[in-house]
Design an enzyme around this catalytic site. Structure first.
Site, mmCIF file in Angstrom:
data_model
loop_
_atom_site.group_PDB
_atom_site.id
_atom_site.type_symbol
_atom_site.label_atom_id
_atom_site.label_comp_id
_atom_site.label_asym_id
_atom_site.label_seq_id
_atom_site.Cartn_x
_atom_site.Cartn_y
_atom_site.Cartn_z
ATOM 1 N N LYS A 115 -16.631 15.300 15.588
ATOM 2 C CA LYS A 115 -15.775 14.446 14.756
ATOM 3 C C LYS A 115 -14.314 14.831 14.902
ATOM 4 C CE LYS A 115 -18.939 12.427 11.485
ATOM 5 N NZ LYS A 115 -19.320 12.112 10.140
ATOM 6 N N LYS A 195 -25.930 7.650 19.575
ATOM 7 C CA LYS A 195 -26.645 7.494 18.307
ATOM 8 C C LYS A 195 -26.075 6.277 17.559
ATOM 9 C CE LYS A 195 -26.222 9.694 13.906
ATOM 10 N NZ LYS A 195 -25.642 10.731 13.108
ATOM 11 N N LYS A 198 -22.658 4.349 11.727
ATOM 12 C CA LYS A 198 -21.865 3.419 10.909
ATOM 13 C C LYS A 198 -20.441 3.314 11.423
ATOM 14 C CE LYS A 198 -23.909 5.218 6.866
ATOM 15 N NZ LYS A 198 -23.476 6.566 7.230
#
Ligand code: AQP
Length: 333
Positions: A115, A195, A198
């Site tokens: 991230k 993956k 969202k």
């Protein structure tokens, strides 16, 4: 005879629309667990603010996630469902845990590395994310956490934090175990590689209408080696075929497998069957979500009642943690 049920905790971020990855990898199993465990499920809004987000969209996202969860079967008579920021003890316990968490461990977390590469400026919140996650779980003295493969490292850190804290302040927090249920699947996104997430533009939304499903699934990547309609396909490297595993019957899957390998059907047909089956399977959830969306007050009540029940468990745990750490005792014997 009453047997005490073991406690389970898990959470979901309101970082976007709930998708089939969330549903198959987590929410569907959460519903099943409510039969045998005392389940506490949390919409982790404090986690969702560790990466850039739109302030005015956040309340709506929390509402939408709540609708998706209740519509999927997480009714308040089956579990405790609440929003993380409504129970301030999560943040309080996180602070206490920060004092026993080695900085080096946080920097090594794979999710942090992934991230932090995607954001311009890396906040301390992103680094401390797994400490808050440890507080989420241990605040309820939860014994089990249903986790996907991607969260195993964080759960191991939670166990380590519990060990360190217990070692310093006395045995109190359990070391929670992973609860692997179902196939433990990691659902891939529309590109068939990453993956389904969202925050990435690669999802099949749980509440998509039949038309939306058909149009989203039409764009999905299939067997990359199958360039033309006449080429035989390999279903075993195809993300669409693997989604058939969750939504189509064995007979349908066998037929698709055979006819894809001989090029009797093309990817368009296979995708259409999948879209129809998903639409049919998830129709009850979609219908219930439509009803719930029209009743925002009911959703607010469910979340508020959930937060009340969560706090009733969290407060004494917090008091014990403060006490053992020598805090809040001024003037006491
Ligand atoms: N693609 C997936 N396959 C299987 N399980 C998945 N989960 C998420 N994506 C998949 C599981 O869903 C639960 C809730 O996830 P989360 O909201 O806490 O965070 P996440 O894993 O980071 O989910 P996203 O959708 O990828 O969100 P963003 O994009 O915001 O990071 C977890 O149990 C997770 O394992």
């Amino acid at each position: 005879m009453t047997t005490e049920r073991k406690r389970v905790f898990s959470g979901i971020q309101p970082s976007g629309e709930v998708h089939l990855g969330n549903y198959l990898g987590a929410v569907k199993n959460w519903v099943d667990l409510t039969d045998d465990y005392e389940c506490i499920y949390c919409i982790v809004d404090l986690h969702a603010i560790t990466i850039p987000y739109q302030v005015d969209e956040l309340p709506e996202r929390v509402f939408d996630v709540a609708v998706s969860l209740v519509a999927s079967g997480l009714e308040p008579d089956r579990c405790i469902l609440f929003v993380q920021s409504h129970v301030p003890e999560h943040v309080e316990l996180q602070w206490l845990f920060n004092t026993v968490t080695p900085l080096g461990d946080l920097g090594r977390m794979t999710q942090f590395k992934d991230k932090s590469e995607r954001v311009e400026s890396v906040s301390a919140g992103l680094l401390n994310y797994p400490v808050l996650q440890a507080a989420d779980i241990l605040l309820y003295l939860a014994e089990y956490v249903p986790v996907g493969e991607d969260q195993r490292q964080h759960l191991e850190l939670t166990r380590e934090i519990a060990r360190r804290w217990n070692g310093r302040f006395g045995e109190y927090f359990p070391e929670p175990d992973a609860l692997i249920i179902g196939p433990g699947r990691r659902v891939l996104g529309l590109d068939g590689v990453a993956k389904m997430s969202k925050s990435q533009d690669n999802i099949i939304p749980l509440l998509a209408t039949p038309d939306e499903l058909a149009s989203v699934i039409r764009t999905a990547v299939t067997d990359p080696a199958r360039k033309r309609r006449d080429d035989p396909g390999n279903p075993h490297v195809c993300n669409i075929f693997s989604l058939h595993g969750a939504f189509s019957t064995t007979a349908e899957r066998e037929e698709i497998e055979a006819r894809c390998q001989t090029a009797e059907i093309g990817c368009v047909d296979c995708k259409l069957t999948l879209a129809n089956n998903i639409a049919e399977n998830l129709a009850p959830i979609r219908d219930r979500a439509d009803e719930l969306r029209a009743k925002p007050r009911l959703i607010r009540e469910i979340l508020s009642e959930g937060a009340g029940r969560a706090r009733a468990i969290a407060r004494p745990v917090m008091a014990e943690a403060y006490d053992r750490m020598g805090l809040r005792r001024v003037g006491s014997e």
